[in-house]
Scaffold this motif. Structure first.
Motif, PDB file in Angstrom:
ATOM      1  N   VAL A  19       0.778  -0.846   0.094  1.00  0.00           N
ATOM      2  CA  VAL A  19      -0.419  -0.282   0.048  1.00  0.00           C
ATOM      3  C   VAL A  19       1.062   1.269   0.117  1.00  0.00           C
ATOM      4  O   VAL A  19       1.886   1.514   1.040  1.00  0.00           O
ATOM      5  CB  VAL A  19      -0.755   0.150   1.040  1.00  0.00           C
ATOM      6  CG1 VAL A  19      -1.926   1.248   1.471  1.00  0.00           C
ATOM      7  CG2 VAL A  19      -1.754  -1.059   0.991  1.00  0.00           C
ATOM      8  N   VAL A  20       0.661   2.392  -1.040  1.00  0.00           N
ATOM      9  CA  VAL A  20       1.570   3.654  -0.304  1.00  0.00           C
ATOM     10  C   VAL A  20       0.591   4.328  -0.250  1.00  0.00           C
ATOM     11  O   VAL A  20      -0.803   4.161   0.045  1.00  0.00           O
ATOM     12  CB  VAL A  20       1.440   5.010  -2.681  1.00  0.00           C
ATOM     13  CG1 VAL A  20       1.901   5.147  -1.984  1.00  0.00           C
ATOM     14  CG2 VAL A  20       2.006   3.069  -2.689  1.00  0.00           C
ATOM     15  N   VAL A  21       1.175   5.170   1.399  1.00  0.00           N
ATOM     16  CA  VAL A  21      -0.008   5.708   2.040  1.00  0.00           C
ATOM     17  C   VAL A  21      -0.134   7.262   1.281  1.00  0.00           C
ATOM     18  O   VAL A  21       1.351   7.916   0.769  1.00  0.00           O
ATOM     19  CB  VAL A  21       0.926   5.588   2.950  1.00  0.00           C
ATOM     20  CG1 VAL A  21       0.360   7.046   4.220  1.00  0.00           C
ATOM     21  CG2 VAL A  21       0.561   4.409   4.003  1.00  0.00           C
ATOM     22  N   GLU A  22      -1.015   7.445   1.315  1.00  0.00           N
ATOM     23  CA  GLU A  22      -1.091   9.494   0.998  1.00  0.00           C
ATOM     24  C   GLU A  22      -0.384  10.201   2.410  1.00  0.00           C
ATOM     25  O   GLU A  22      -1.656  10.516   3.343  1.00  0.00           O
ATOM     26  CB  GLU A  22      -2.433   9.389   1.202  1.00  0.00           C
ATOM     27  CG  GLU A  22      -3.148   8.507   0.017  1.00  0.00           C
ATOM     28  CD  GLU A  22      -4.228   9.100  -0.435  1.00  0.00           C
ATOM     29  OE1 GLU A  22      -5.135   9.765   0.666  1.00  0.00           O
ATOM     30  OE2 GLU A  22      -4.996   8.407  -1.396  1.00  0.00           O
ATOM     31  N   GLY A  23       0.274  10.956   2.567  1.00  0.00           N
ATOM     32  CA  GLY A  23       1.308  11.730   3.172  1.00  0.00           C
ATOM     33  C   GLY A  23       1.624  11.272   4.256  1.00  0.00           C
ATOM     34  O   GLY A  23       2.235  10.212   3.919  1.00  0.00           O
ATOM     35  N   LYS A  24       2.435  12.191   5.393  1.00  0.00           N
ATOM     36  CA  LYS A  24       3.183  11.092   6.358  1.00  0.00           C
ATOM     37  C   LYS A  24       2.588  10.283   7.159  1.00  0.00           C
ATOM     38  O   LYS A  24       1.400  10.146   7.564  1.00  0.00           O
ATOM     39  CB  LYS A  24       3.211  12.837   7.331  1.00  0.00           C
ATOM     40  CG  LYS A  24       4.271  12.671   8.165  1.00  0.00           C
ATOM     41  CD  LYS A  24       4.827  13.314   9.323  1.00  0.00           C
ATOM     42  CE  LYS A  24       5.671  13.031  10.158  1.00  0.00           C
ATOM     43  NZ  LYS A  24       5.872  14.552  10.589  1.00  0.00           N
ATOM     44  N   LEU A  25       3.604   9.204   7.186  1.00  0.00           N
ATOM     45  CA  LEU A  25       2.525   8.419   7.682  1.00  0.00           C
ATOM     46  C   LEU A  25       2.701   8.796   9.348  1.00  0.00           C
ATOM     47  O   LEU A  25       3.867   9.712  10.045  1.00  0.00           O
ATOM     48  CB  LEU A  25       3.913   6.827   7.952  1.00  0.00           C
ATOM     49  CG  LEU A  25       4.322   6.188   6.989  1.00  0.00           C
ATOM     50  CD1 LEU A  25       5.272   5.599   6.791  1.00  0.00           C
ATOM     51  CD2 LEU A  25       2.825   6.067   6.426  1.00  0.00           C
ATOM     52  N   PRO A  26       1.794   8.118  10.308  1.00  0.00           N
ATOM     53  CA  PRO A  26       1.432   8.812  11.804  1.00  0.00           C
ATOM     54  C   PRO A  26       2.764   8.159  13.085  1.00  0.00           C
ATOM     55  O   PRO A  26       2.858   6.552  11.969  1.00  0.00           O
ATOM     56  CB  PRO A  26      -0.376   8.524  11.893  1.00  0.00           C
ATOM     57  CG  PRO A  26      -1.120   7.050  11.390  1.00  0.00           C
ATOM     58  CD  PRO A  26       0.371   7.321   9.716  1.00  0.00           C
ATOM     59  N   ALA A  27       2.565   7.960  13.938  1.00  0.00           N
ATOM     60  CA  ALA A  27       3.654   7.623  15.140  1.00  0.00           C
ATOM     61  C   ALA A  27       3.302   5.853  15.165  1.00  0.00           C
ATOM     62  O   ALA A  27       4.370   4.973  15.145  1.00  0.00           O
ATOM     63  CB  ALA A  27       4.028   8.633  15.918  1.00  0.00           C
ATOM     64  N   TRP A  28       2.110   5.644  14.914  1.00  0.00           N
ATOM     65  CA  TRP A  28       1.809   4.266  15.517  1.00  0.00           C
ATOM     66  C   TRP A  28       1.494   3.224  13.898  1.00  0.00           C
ATOM     67  O   TRP A  28       1.199   1.931  14.409  1.00  0.00           O
ATOM     68  CB  TRP A  28       0.515   4.288  15.708  1.00  0.00           C
ATOM     69  CG  TRP A  28      -0.670   5.189  14.813  1.00  0.00           C
ATOM     70  CD1 TRP A  28      -1.450   6.584  15.208  1.00  0.00           C
ATOM     71  CD2 TRP A  28      -1.615   4.097  13.899  1.00  0.00           C
ATOM     72  NE1 TRP A  28      -2.318   6.344  14.133  1.00  0.00           N
ATOM     73  CE2 TRP A  28      -2.433   6.098  13.840  1.00  0.00           C
ATOM     74  CE3 TRP A  28      -1.814   3.176  13.237  1.00  0.00           C
ATOM     75  CZ2 TRP A  28      -3.131   5.208  12.381  1.00  0.00           C
ATOM     76  CZ3 TRP A  28      -2.321   3.454  12.379  1.00  0.00           C
ATOM     77  CH2 TRP A  28      -2.903   3.928  11.640  1.00  0.00           C
ATOM     78  N   ILE A  29       2.109   3.789  13.446  1.00  0.00           N
ATOM     79  CA  ILE A  29       2.462   2.759  12.251  1.00  0.00           C
ATOM     80  C   ILE A  29       3.939   2.715  12.065  1.00  0.00           C
ATOM     81  O   ILE A  29       5.296   3.508  12.217  1.00  0.00           O
ATOM     82  CB  ILE A  29       2.448   3.238  10.518  1.00  0.00           C
ATOM     83  CG1 ILE A  29       0.788   3.725  10.407  1.00  0.00           C
ATOM     84  CG2 ILE A  29       3.358   2.812   9.625  1.00  0.00           C
ATOM     85  CD1 ILE A  29       0.137   4.035   9.097  1.00  0.00           C
ATOM     86  N   LYS A  30       4.461   0.796  12.582  1.00  0.00           N
ATOM     87  CA  LYS A  30       5.601   0.642  12.741  1.00  0.00           C
ATOM     88  C   LYS A  30       5.624  -0.984  12.265  1.00  0.00           C
ATOM     89  O   LYS A  30       5.301  -1.894  12.526  1.00  0.00           O
ATOM     90  CB  LYS A  30       5.977   0.613  13.980  1.00  0.00           C
ATOM     91  CG  LYS A  30       5.836   1.596  15.158  1.00  0.00           C
ATOM     92  CD  LYS A  30       6.440   2.293  16.804  1.00  0.00           C
ATOM     93  CE  LYS A  30       6.126   3.548  16.881  1.00  0.00           C
ATOM     94  NZ  LYS A  30       6.068   3.375  18.356  1.00  0.00           N
ATOM     95  N   ALA A  31       6.928  -0.956  12.026  1.00  0.00           N
ATOM     96  CA  ALA A  31       6.807  -2.073  11.054  1.00  0.00           C
ATOM     97  C   ALA A  31       6.926  -3.197  11.980  1.00  0.00           C
ATOM     98  O   ALA A  31       7.949  -2.728  13.393  1.00  0.00           O
ATOM     99  CB  ALA A  31       8.715  -2.333  10.704  1.00  0.00           C
ATOM    100  N   GLY A  32       6.075  -4.501  12.215  1.00  0.00           N
ATOM    101  CA  GLY A  32       6.588  -5.790  12.970  1.00  0.00           C
ATOM    102  C   GLY A  32       4.622  -5.280  13.988  1.00  0.00           C
ATOM    103  O   GLY A  32       4.647  -6.405  14.517  1.00  0.00           O
ATOM    104  N   GLY A  33       4.419  -3.929  14.034  1.00  0.00           N
ATOM    105  CA  GLY A  33       2.616  -3.765  14.510  1.00  0.00           C
ATOM    106  C   GLY A  33       2.088  -4.350  13.623  1.00  0.00           C
ATOM    107  O   GLY A  33       2.328  -4.546  12.794  1.00  0.00           O
TER     108      GLY A  33
END
Length: 106
Positions: A42-56
């Motif tokens: 998935v390509v996200v529009e805009g800045k990634l929020p802090a709660w998006i983390k690899a492994g989560g």
């Protein structure tokens, strides 16, 4: 009279509580660019929020896929094969923070 004022006050407090709960849930949208069996990119529009983390995990597409990797604004998510099969390339995917209280069906 006092009973009506009490009921009105309770209704207002309930509505305020519901409004703050709804606005606290941040979501992010993205476009599905690739599906490989159970892996969805998935390509996200805009800045990634802090709660998006690899492994989560995130809540998206009716499930709680694991984030396998992040490269810039691209996320690779692992869905179950049946949920991944229901998704389509070039469609939008809304993601919210995983809270752990989502229903996990069989």
């Amino acid at each position: 009279m006092l009973k009506k004022i009490g009921l009105l006050l309770m209704a207002v407090l309930l509505m305020i509580g519901m409004a703050t709960t709804a606005s606290a849930e941040e979501s992010v949208s993205g476009k599905i660019i690739k599906i490989e069996t159970d892996k969805v990119t998935v390509v996200v529009e805009g800045k990634l929020p802090a709660w998006i983390k690899a492994g989560g995990n995130v809540t998206a597409g009716g499930g709680a896929p694991k984030i396998l990797g992040i490269k810039g604004n691209e996320l690779v998510l692992r869905f179950s094969k049946t949920k991944a099969a229901k998704l389509k390339v070039d469609s939008q995917l809304k993601m919210t923070e995983f809270t752990g209280d989502e229903l996990q069906g069989c």
